[in-house]
Design a protein around this motif. Structure first.
Motif, short mmCIF file in Angstrom:
data_model
loop_
_atom_site.label_atom_id
_atom_site.label_comp_id
_atom_site.label_asym_id
_atom_site.label_seq_id
_atom_site.Cartn_x
_atom_site.Cartn_y
_atom_site.Cartn_z
N PHE A 45 0.80 -1.23 0.00
CA PHE A 45 0.00 0.00 0.00
C PHE A 45 0.83 1.28 0.00
O PHE A 45 0.40 2.30 -0.54
N ASP A 46 1.99 1.27 0.63
CA ASP A 46 2.78 2.50 0.74
C ASP A 46 3.08 3.17 -0.61
O ASP A 46 2.94 4.39 -0.72
N PRO A 47 3.48 2.42 -1.64
CA PRO A 47 3.79 3.09 -2.91
C PRO A 47 2.60 3.83 -3.54
O PRO A 47 2.80 4.84 -4.20
N ILE A 48 1.38 3.36 -3.32
CA ILE A 48 0.23 4.02 -3.95
C ILE A 48 -0.47 4.99 -2.99
O ILE A 48 -1.38 5.71 -3.38
N SER A 49 -0.02 5.01 -1.73
CA SER A 49 -0.66 5.87 -0.74
C SER A 49 0.35 6.46 0.23
O SER A 49 0.28 6.24 1.44
N PRO A 50 1.29 7.28 -0.27
CA PRO A 50 2.31 7.83 0.62
C PRO A 50 1.76 8.90 1.57
O PRO A 50 2.36 9.14 2.62
N ASP A 51 0.61 9.51 1.23
CA ASP A 51 0.08 10.62 2.03
C ASP A 51 -1.22 10.27 2.77
O ASP A 51 -1.83 11.15 3.38
N ASN A 52 -1.67 9.04 2.67
CA ASN A 52 -2.92 8.64 3.31
C ASN A 52 -2.73 7.34 4.08
O ASN A 52 -2.16 6.38 3.55
N PRO A 53 -3.22 7.30 5.32
CA PRO A 53 -3.26 6.01 6.00
C PRO A 53 -4.32 5.14 5.33
O PRO A 53 -5.37 5.64 4.90
N VAL A 54 -4.04 3.86 5.19
CA VAL A 54 -4.96 2.92 4.55
C VAL A 54 -5.30 1.80 5.53
O VAL A 54 -4.41 1.26 6.20
N ILE A 55 -6.58 1.48 5.60
CA ILE A 55 -7.04 0.29 6.33
C ILE A 55 -7.95 -0.48 5.39
O ILE A 55 -8.87 0.09 4.80
N VAL A 56 -7.69 -1.77 5.24
CA VAL A 56 -8.56 -2.65 4.47
C VAL A 56 -9.00 -3.75 5.42
O VAL A 56 -8.17 -4.43 6.03
N THR A 57 -10.31 -3.90 5.56
CA THR A 57 -10.88 -4.95 6.41
C THR A 57 -11.27 -6.11 5.53
O THR A 57 -11.95 -5.94 4.52
N PHE A 58 -10.83 -7.29 5.92
CA PHE A 58 -11.09 -8.50 5.13
C PHE A 58 -12.28 -9.24 5.72
O PHE A 58 -12.27 -9.64 6.89
#
Length: 186
Positions: free
Chosen positions: A164-177
């Protein structure tokens, strides 16, 4: 449809009239008779003593009387439904506050949820997250629900921060499975 608030006075008067009529030889007037009687049961009352009764009389969806079979069964009127529960247990209804929301409360439905749940590779999952990141203001949380299970993903693993870091350097990401109660974040 009006709702009736429990009135101790009304309950005592109704129960008193029912008991009075059961002591008489005349039948209980239909207006006072319960709609339903559950008997030969273990009625868990959840009162202060957590007592268990044999029977309950119900009218308009509310408990009218509770006690022994010999106290409650005679309260039946001509149209009262009676159910012999053959010793089964009756418990109060439970309202489960453990819910799973399709999106956070107050937010519109997320159209990418369907794409995420159908993703079958890390690259497809990352692409869905990228689409969400592109629509999200820098610094704001990107949260997507209902990702696939690892056995549905070609790589047989969940994505991780390195994905996720390469596509979202400025946003925290959470993905719930979905179904796994796993949250993956960067």
């Amino acid at each position: 449809m009006s709702s009736t608030i429990f009135s101790p006075t009304r309950f005592i008067l109704s129960a008193g009239l029912l008991i009075t009529f059961t002591q008489c030889s005349s039948p209980i007037p239909e207006a006072l008779a319960p709609d339903l009687i559950l008997h030969n049961a273990k009625i868990v009352t959840v009162d202060g003593d957590f007592s268990v009764a044999q029977a309950v009389a119900i009218k308009n969806g509310r408990f009218l009387a509770i006690g022994s079979d010999s106290d409650i069964v005679p309260l039946a009127g001509p149209t009262t439904e009676t159910m012999d529960l053959e010793g089964k247990t009756v418990m109060p209804g439970l309202h489960d506050s453990h819910i799973h929301l399709a999106q956070r409360v107050g937010e519109p439905a997320e159209p990418l949820i369907g794409k995420l749940s159908q993703s079958r590779s890390i690259a497809e999952i990352v692409d869905v997250v990228r689409q969400k990141v592109e629509k999200t203001e820098p610094g704001k949380l990107v949260w997507l629900l209902r990702g696939p299970r690892p056995n549905q993903i070609a790589e047989k693993r969940w994505p991780n921060r390195n994905d996720f870091d390469p596509i979202s350097p400025d946003n925290p990401v959470i993905v719930t499975f979905a179904g796994d109660y796993v949250n993956v974040a960067n």
